[in-house]
Enzyme design. Structure first.
Site, mmCIF file in Angstrom:
data_model
loop_
_atom_site.group_PDB
_atom_site.id
_atom_site.type_symbol
_atom_site.label_atom_id
_atom_site.label_comp_id
_atom_site.label_asym_id
_atom_site.label_seq_id
_atom_site.Cartn_x
_atom_site.Cartn_y
_atom_site.Cartn_z
ATOM 1 N N TYR A 1 3.241 -116.137 -17.618
ATOM 2 C CA TYR A 1 2.250 -117.020 -17.002
ATOM 3 C C TYR A 1 2.928 -118.345 -16.703
ATOM 4 O O TYR A 1 4.134 -118.396 -16.544
ATOM 5 C CB TYR A 1 1.027 -117.134 -17.931
ATOM 6 C CG TYR A 1 -0.188 -117.694 -17.258
ATOM 7 C CD1 TYR A 1 -0.639 -117.182 -16.048
ATOM 8 C CD2 TYR A 1 -0.909 -118.742 -17.836
ATOM 9 C CE1 TYR A 1 -1.758 -117.701 -15.413
ATOM 10 C CE2 TYR A 1 -2.037 -119.263 -17.198
ATOM 11 C CZ TYR A 1 -2.452 -118.744 -15.996
ATOM 12 O OH TYR A 1 -3.551 -119.271 -15.379
ATOM 13 N N LYS B 1 -13.564 -91.610 -11.416
ATOM 14 C CA LYS B 1 -12.515 -91.414 -10.415
ATOM 15 C C LYS B 1 -11.233 -92.128 -10.852
ATOM 16 O O LYS B 1 -10.126 -91.594 -10.717
ATOM 17 C CB LYS B 1 -13.002 -91.983 -9.086
ATOM 18 C CG LYS B 1 -12.139 -91.632 -7.917
ATOM 19 C CD LYS B 1 -12.753 -90.499 -7.166
ATOM 20 C CE LYS B 1 -11.855 -90.039 -6.036
ATOM 21 N NZ LYS B 1 -12.483 -88.947 -5.294
ATOM 22 N N GLU C 1 -15.109 -94.348 -1.058
ATOM 23 C CA GLU C 1 -15.813 -93.314 -1.823
ATOM 24 C C GLU C 1 -17.313 -93.429 -1.604
ATOM 25 O O GLU C 1 -17.856 -94.535 -1.601
ATOM 26 C CB GLU C 1 -15.489 -93.534 -3.316
ATOM 27 C CG GLU C 1 -15.808 -92.371 -4.195
ATOM 28 C CD GLU C 1 -14.767 -91.269 -4.105
ATOM 29 O OE1 GLU C 1 -13.578 -91.559 -3.863
ATOM 30 O OE2 GLU C 1 -15.155 -90.099 -4.258
ATOM 31 N N ASP C 2 -17.958 -92.295 -1.470
ATOM 32 C CA ASP C 2 -19.423 -92.226 -1.501
ATOM 33 C C ASP C 2 -20.108 -93.237 -0.592
ATOM 34 O O ASP C 2 -21.021 -93.950 -0.994
ATOM 35 C CB ASP C 2 -19.911 -92.408 -2.952
ATOM 36 C CG ASP C 2 -19.570 -91.180 -3.792
ATOM 37 O OD1 ASP C 2 -19.080 -90.196 -3.210
ATOM 38 O OD2 ASP C 2 -19.801 -91.206 -5.007
ATOM 39 N N GLY D 1 -21.538 -82.928 8.349
ATOM 40 C CA GLY D 1 -21.495 -84.171 7.581
ATOM 41 C C GLY D 1 -20.051 -84.653 7.468
ATOM 42 O O GLY D 1 -19.148 -84.123 8.126
ATOM 43 N N ALA D 2 -19.859 -85.656 6.616
ATOM 44 C CA ALA D 2 -18.524 -86.256 6.464
ATOM 45 C C ALA D 2 -17.480 -85.195 6.131
ATOM 46 O O ALA D 2 -16.400 -85.154 6.720
ATOM 47 C CB ALA D 2 -18.558 -87.324 5.380
ATOM 48 N N ASN E 1 -22.208 -78.049 -2.999
ATOM 49 C CA ASN E 1 -22.350 -78.210 -4.450
ATOM 50 C C ASN E 1 -23.785 -78.601 -4.761
ATOM 51 O O ASN E 1 -24.407 -79.296 -3.972
ATOM 52 C CB ASN E 1 -21.396 -79.292 -4.954
ATOM 53 C CG ASN E 1 -19.995 -78.746 -5.121
ATOM 54 O OD1 ASN E 1 -19.806 -77.620 -5.573
ATOM 55 N ND2 ASN E 1 -19.019 -79.536 -4.738
#
Lengths: 449, 158
Positions: free
Chosen positions: A49, A104, A146-147, A206-207, A308
């Site tokens: 530091y 994740k 994500e999502d 979809g994606a 899923n």
């Protein structure tokens, strides 16, 4: 048979829910930051530091890319989400997305040795997500989206890939797509067909399936031989809502113009006649796709039913209807299309060569390497893609992706195959060893019984 | 895909396909504003409108064909503005090209062809009307040298 499988599946899911809640409370989260330098005495802080650190800052101020050499940036990934489409739960907001992103991050670290930071943000609009991503980019070696709801996710990925000079990846699109492509390449070997000759039906738009289609095309499938089906039926250049698509969903619009050269109208019943491959990523089954529909396919058809938690059609039903190879998203059936085989290694590879981008070509390379790996072990109808337990697959895919980045001139650091392999392997092993050591010393406790 | 096309005045046998294209354009317009929602009898209205325009000496219906199939349409008519000079002008009412045949200058060629035809019918100026929020049309006409001269504001009577 159907009933039994469903109920056991549901019971198992419920057990996992309960355990996850209990353990999350017990551990109070799943990841933490651990220093990677020794602190021999408090005097060391003058090195790590102030005042010492100013010397490093001055260097990086001269050349920003040195942040990859003198800080942890080279190994860090932001897991960026706005929580607008989390798992199958929908728009549950950033706080509720946090446990998913922590999970994740855990997989990133364990399988890929990547330091990934959960970063759910309060930003519903796509432009806001793009803005945040650009502003945080200096901290990270890569961004994993994500999502995020679609079609926003297409815009966000496309814009960031164009404008940032660190790799950006949307796992719900590309991770799934690379795993699908890997499985498809081997499935076609088994049935003795060629990617540039087969007729492919993409069920669901979809994606995941739009990314599937894009990557399958990038690998050499003929767009004209592909038919994509959304909730309104087959996409084609003259569909009644084509102009609306041009305005609201330019990605689907592009598919409508380029695919389905025979302009097949109607739905799955019409499209599936004579098809060699069916890739479904639509809505949970069973019964979304019927045996009679599989029976209309060409000889030795290949079926990917990726919904899923329950695939569009049970694998044994698809087989009874004549499918030669069947893949799903589930680990309790053979041939699991699993993005966890892809994202830890893809990021390991691009981080180790300090890549500026992840192109579709690199994602195709990841898929090919996954396929090669399985092929070397001997593919058959129940083994077209490696499983998560095959540890060697991660460094193999990482190296393939890293070398591709170097070949494409997108790497800041050029390593030989051997150097890259050793680095990748060392980082992944160190990650597992660290965790093993912490558990061994009881610094990470076993869960309560 | 063939790149050679023909632009000509519409004939009787083009009517069905031209009707479809006009209807597609009206549905597209609805995407920009609910006050541009097509009537239920849209197809019928489109067909009758085309028939009338084709029979009218002040009307113009052009089609663009690729390998003999109609893939684009333009409709226009001569209008007397009465208060303004030039008085006699050409109003471009519809321009539509099928998606597969866009981005290759077909629309611009249609406009140029229409401009010539309308001039020969006495028009000293041509103008077009389209949904205010259609930025693609906005860009198209700007690029062809058109400029905005009037605006239409709408409000429901409640």
């Amino acid at each position: 048979m159907v009933k039994r499988t469903m109920s056991t599946g549901e019971e198992r899911t419920k057990e996992y829910y309960e355990k996850s809640v209990e353990y999350s409370k017990f551990y109070e989260g799943k990841i933490q930051v651990i220093p990677k330098v020794p602190v021999r005495s408090l005097d060391d802080f003058s090195i790590w530091y102030t005042p010492g650190v100013a010397g490093v800052s001055r260097l990086i101020a001269e050349d920003n890319d040195l942040s990859f050499e003198y800080t942890s940036r080279w190994n860090t990934v932001a897991i960026l989400t706005n929580g607008t489409r989390v798992l199958g739960l929908g728009d549950i907001g950033p706080e509720a997305a946090l446990p998913v992103m922590e999970g994740k991050a855990l997989i990133f670290k364990y399988l890929g040795g990547v330091d990934a930071f959960p970063l759910p943000i309060r930003a519903k609009e796509k432009e806001e997500v793009v803005d945040v991503a650009k502003r945080i980019a200096p901290t990270f070696g890569g961004i994993n989206l994500e999502d995020i709801r679609h079609p926003d996710c297409f815009y966000i990925l496309e814009t960031l890939r164009e404008e940032l000079d660190i790799p950006v990846w949307h796992d719900d699109q590309q991770g799934t797509a690379a795993a699908t492509l890997a499985g498809l390449l081997n499935a076609l070997k088994i049935v003795g067909k060629k990617l540039d000759e087969v007729k492919i039906v993409m069920f669901g738009a979809g994606a995941a399936n739009i990314a599937n289609a894009r990557l399958i095309m990038a690998a050499g499938a003929r767009p004209g031989h592909m038919i994509m089906i959304d909730s309104k039926g087959t996409l084609h250049a003259e569909r009644a809502d084509i102009d609306k698509l041009a305005l609201t969903h330019p990605w689907k619009y592009k598919f409508a113009l380029n695919t389905n050269e025979e302009k097949v109208t109607g739905g799955l019943d019409e499209a599936i006649a004579g098809a060699d491959v069916l890739v479904a990523a639509s809505r949970p089954g069973p019964g979304v796709i019927k045996k009679e529909q599989i029976a209309k396919m060409n000889d030795n058809p290949v079926v990917f039913a990726e919904a899923n938690p329950v695939p569009e059609i049970w694998p044994y039903e698809a087989k009874e209807a004549g499918a030669k190879v069947v893949a799903t998203g589930r680990s309790d059936f053979p041939n699991q299309v699993n993005n966890s085989l892809v994202f830890p290694s893809v990021f390991r590879g691009v981080l180790d060569v300090r890549a500026r981008k992840i192109t579709d070509e690199m994602a195709v390379e990841a898929a090919k390497e996954l396929a090669h790996y399985a092929e070397e072990r001997g593919v058959d109808e129940d083994y077209i893609i490696p499983t998560m337990e095959e540890w060697e697959v991660y460094p193999r895919v990482a190296v393939a992706v890293g070398l591709k980045a170097i070949e494409l001139g997108l790497a800041r650091r050029k390593l030989s195959r051997q150097e890259l392999y050793e680095h990748v392997r060392d980082v992944i092993e160190a990650s597992r060893d660290t965790l093993g050591t912490l558990v061994g010393k009881n610094l990470i406790r076993m869960p309560p019984q | 895909m063939s790149t050679s096309y023909e632009i000509r005045e519409a004939r009787k046998e083009d009517l069905e396909r031209a009707t479809e294209l006009i209807s597609r354009l009206k549905y597209l317009n609805a995407e920009f504003d609910p006050l541009l929602t097509p009537v239920e009898t849209l197809e019928e209205e489109s067909r009758r409108y085309l028939e009338e325009l084709m029979a009218d000496e002040h009307g113009l219906v052009l089609v663009v064909t690729f390998e003999g199939r109609v893939e684009g349409v333009l409709t226009a008519r001569i209008v007397d503005r009465r208060f303004y000079d030039p008085r006699i002008v050409g109003q471009i009412i519809d321009v539509y090209v099928m998606p597969s045949f866009r981005r290759r200058g077909v629309g611009a060629q249609l406009l140029e062809h229409a401009s010539r035809e309308l001039k020969s019918k006495g028009a000293d100026m041509i103008f077009a009307e389209f949904p205010a929020k259609n930025m693609i049309a906005n860009g198209f006409y700007n690029k062809l040298g058109f400029r905005e001269i009037t605006a239409i504001f709408a409000k429901e009577t409640g």
